[in-house]
Design a protein around this motif. Structure first.
Motif, PDB file in Angstrom:
ATOM      1  N   PRO A  55      11.294 124.267 -44.994  1.00 38.74           N
ATOM      2  CA  PRO A  55       9.527 124.419 -44.703  1.00 38.74           C
ATOM      3  C   PRO A  55       9.138 123.486 -43.674  1.00 38.74           C
ATOM      4  CG  PRO A  55      10.357 123.682 -47.089  1.00 38.74           C
ATOM      5  CD  PRO A  55      11.781 123.975 -46.190  1.00 38.74           C
ATOM      6  N   ARG A  56       8.233 123.847 -43.122  1.00 41.06           N
ATOM      7  CA  ARG A  56       7.320 122.978 -42.237  1.00 41.06           C
ATOM      8  C   ARG A  56       6.275 122.176 -43.012  1.00 41.06           C
ATOM      9  NH1 ARG A  56       6.153 128.020 -38.407  1.00 41.06           N
ATOM     10  NH2 ARG A  56       8.253 128.034 -37.459  1.00 41.06           N
ATOM     11  N   PRO A  57       5.872 121.015 -42.512  1.00 41.29           N
ATOM     12  CA  PRO A  57       4.961 120.426 -43.191  1.00 41.29           C
ATOM     13  C   PRO A  57       3.721 121.275 -43.306  1.00 41.29           C
ATOM     14  CG  PRO A  57       5.772 118.894 -41.439  1.00 41.29           C
ATOM     15  CD  PRO A  57       6.534 120.422 -41.344  1.00 41.29           C
ATOM     16  N   GLY A  58       3.123 121.282 -44.607  1.00 34.79           N
ATOM     17  CA  GLY A  58       1.902 122.156 -45.081  1.00 34.79           C
ATOM     18  C   GLY A  58       2.372 123.375 -45.500  1.00 34.79           C
ATOM     19  N   GLU A  59       3.409 123.960 -45.120  1.00 35.93           N
ATOM     20  CA  GLU A  59       3.904 125.259 -45.742  1.00 35.93           C
ATOM     21  C   GLU A  59       4.290 124.849 -47.196  1.00 35.93           C
ATOM     22  OE1 GLU A  59       5.679 127.514 -41.845  1.00 35.93           O
ATOM     23  OE2 GLU A  59       7.209 126.593 -43.488  1.00 35.93           O
ATOM     24  N   GLU A  60       4.083 126.087 -48.028  1.00 39.59           N
ATOM     25  CA  GLU A  60       4.237 126.091 -49.584  1.00 39.59           C
ATOM     26  C   GLU A  60       5.192 126.969 -49.814  1.00 39.59           C
ATOM     27  OE1 GLU A  60       1.158 126.234 -52.301  1.00 39.59           O
ATOM     28  OE2 GLU A  60      -0.269 125.283 -50.804  1.00 39.59           O
ATOM     29  N   ASN A  61       6.290 126.702 -50.753  1.00 40.43           N
ATOM     30  CA  ASN A  61       7.224 127.442 -51.244  1.00 40.43           C
ATOM     31  C   ASN A  61       6.376 128.545 -52.210  1.00 40.43           C
ATOM     32  OD1 ASN A  61       9.618 128.586 -51.860  1.00 40.43           O
ATOM     33  ND2 ASN A  61      10.138 127.273 -53.583  1.00 40.43           N
ATOM     34  N   GLY A  62       6.717 129.851 -51.942  1.00 40.81           N
ATOM     35  CA  GLY A  62       6.015 130.992 -52.664  1.00 40.81           C
ATOM     36  C   GLY A  62       4.795 131.357 -52.265  1.00 40.81           C
ATOM     37  N   LYS A  63       4.310 130.507 -51.098  1.00 39.18           N
ATOM     38  CA  LYS A  63       3.058 130.869 -50.588  1.00 39.18           C
ATOM     39  C   LYS A  63       3.282 131.421 -49.142  1.00 39.18           C
ATOM     40  CE  LYS A  63      -1.865 129.524 -49.940  1.00 39.18           C
ATOM     41  NZ  LYS A  63      -2.142 128.672 -48.873  1.00 39.18           N
ATOM     42  N   THR A 151       6.377 122.161 -34.184  1.00 39.59           N
ATOM     43  CA  THR A 151       7.121 122.522 -35.456  1.00 39.59           C
ATOM     44  C   THR A 151       8.576 122.729 -34.979  1.00 39.59           C
ATOM     45  OG1 THR A 151       6.311 125.024 -35.136  1.00 39.59           O
ATOM     46  CG2 THR A 151       5.346 123.685 -36.456  1.00 39.59           C
ATOM     47  N   GLU A 152       8.884 122.763 -33.574  1.00 44.26           N
ATOM     48  CA  GLU A 152      10.227 123.191 -33.290  1.00 44.26           C
ATOM     49  C   GLU A 152      10.924 122.084 -32.814  1.00 44.26           C
ATOM     50  OE1 GLU A 152      10.952 126.006 -34.633  1.00 44.26           O
ATOM     51  OE2 GLU A 152       8.627 126.228 -35.159  1.00 44.26           O
ATOM     52  N   SER A 153      12.141 122.012 -32.706  1.00 43.89           N
ATOM     53  CA  SER A 153      13.005 120.928 -31.975  1.00 43.89           C
ATOM     54  C   SER A 153      13.065 121.586 -30.519  1.00 43.89           C
ATOM     55  CB  SER A 153      14.413 120.822 -32.548  1.00 43.89           C
ATOM     56  OG  SER A 153      15.032 122.053 -32.618  1.00 43.89           O
ATOM     57  N   GLU A 154      13.408 120.932 -29.523  1.00 44.11           N
ATOM     58  CA  GLU A 154      13.878 121.654 -28.464  1.00 44.11           C
ATOM     59  C   GLU A 154      14.709 122.845 -28.490  1.00 44.11           C
ATOM     60  OE1 GLU A 154      11.831 121.060 -25.490  1.00 44.11           O
ATOM     61  OE2 GLU A 154      12.984 122.204 -24.239  1.00 44.11           O
ATOM     62  N   GLU A 155      15.713 122.777 -29.262  1.00 44.07           N
ATOM     63  CA  GLU A 155      16.862 123.785 -29.192  1.00 44.07           C
ATOM     64  C   GLU A 155      16.265 124.977 -29.885  1.00 44.07           C
ATOM     65  OE1 GLU A 155      19.960 122.933 -32.062  1.00 44.07           O
ATOM     66  OE2 GLU A 155      20.776 124.896 -31.515  1.00 44.07           O
TER      67      GLU A 155
END
Ligand SMILES: Nc1nc2c(ncn2[C@@H]2O[C@H](COP(=O)(O)OP(=O)(O)O)[C@@H](O)[C@H]2O)c(=O)[nH]1
Ligand SMILES: Nc1ncnc2c1ncn2[C@@H]1O[C@H](COP(=O)(O)OP(=O)(O)O)[C@@H](O)[C@H]1O
Length: 210
Positions: A55-63, A151-155
């Motif tokens: 999950p990214r910061p702010g994302e909710e499991n189930g939502k 939200t993403e790493s360089e890779e």
């Protein structure tokens, strides 16, 4: 009377047509679909996919997603719990039957946010959605937006940009999508999206009133 009964049963069974959102990572799918769900509360429902990505910061499991291990995802797929699933940028993603049913049981327009592999799979099902492609104005803009999202790493970013080239090509194939929206100015893109869905929105509103 009987005809009215039958048409009610039929419309209840069939429900409104789902809507598939597809297009490159960073094109603005989540932004646009969240705007729709916010403005048309009680009309749209989001099909919550499963994913093995973190999950990214702010994302909710189930939502936003159901966050699961690769092992659990595999088990679910083997059991036949998924309508479609795909590997994207090193993670698994999939639409469960339960996710779509949860939305359709409420007679809402079910929104799916899926990659092009998902689009190809859904075309082999009886779901019969409206296919909408969200595209960035250019690859440069796409890269800038993805970087700005942080939200993403360089890779991961590079993988998404590679996948984006293929997603853009796919959207240019004839008849893959019912509507293609270039998300340059956000408000203008949103207006185009609403215009494309107006008929379906009206249908749901009429059914709710009846
Ligand atoms: N096939 C498929 N693709 C999905 C599903 N859920 C999400 N995706 C796609 O997976 C890709 C990556 O999604 P995500 O990790 O949330 O990143 P983002 O699109 O950059 O926000 C996007 O193209 C999504 O449309 C799913 O259930 N099935
Ligand atoms: N029209 C736009 N102009 C500028 N930035 C935008 C626009 N649409 C989306 N964004 C931003 O670009 C980033 C990617 O959008 P997002 O909705 O996360 O894309 P997707 O869900 O397709 O991966 C987000 O940070 C979002 O706020």
């Amino acid at each position: 009377m009987y005809v009215r009964f039958l048409s009610k049963v039929f419309s209840g069974m069939a429900g409104p047509r789902p809507v598939v959102f597809s297009g490159p990572s960073g094109a603005g799918k989540s932004t646009l679909l969240k705007m729709l769900i916010r403005e048309f509360d009680g009309v749209f429902g989001f099909s919550v996919s499963h994913t093995t990505r973190k999950p990214r910061p702010g994302e909710e499991n189930g939502k936003d997603y159901h966050y699961v291990s690769r092992e659990d995802m595999q088990t679910g797929i083997t059991k036949g719990d998924f309508i479609e699933s795909a590997e994207f940028s090193g993670n698994m993603y999939g639409t469960s039957k339960a996710a779509v049913q949860a939305v359709q049981a409420q007679n809402l327009i079910c929104i799916l946010d899926i990659d092009m592999q998902g689009v190809k799979s859904i075309k082999r099902t009886s779901l019969n959605p409206i296919y909408i492609s969200i595209q960035p104005p250019s690859m440069d803009v796409l890269e800038k937006r993805l970087r700005a999202r942080k939200t993403e790493s360089e890779e991961s970013l590079q993988k998404r940009l590679q996948a984006a080239l293929v997603e853009v090509e796919f959207s240019r194939e004839p008849n893959q999508f019912d509507v293609i929206i270039i998300n340059d100015n956000l408000d203008e893109a949103y207006e185009k999206l609403k215009a494309a869905l107006l008929q379906e929105i009206q249908k749901v509103k009429n059914t709710t009133k009846a």
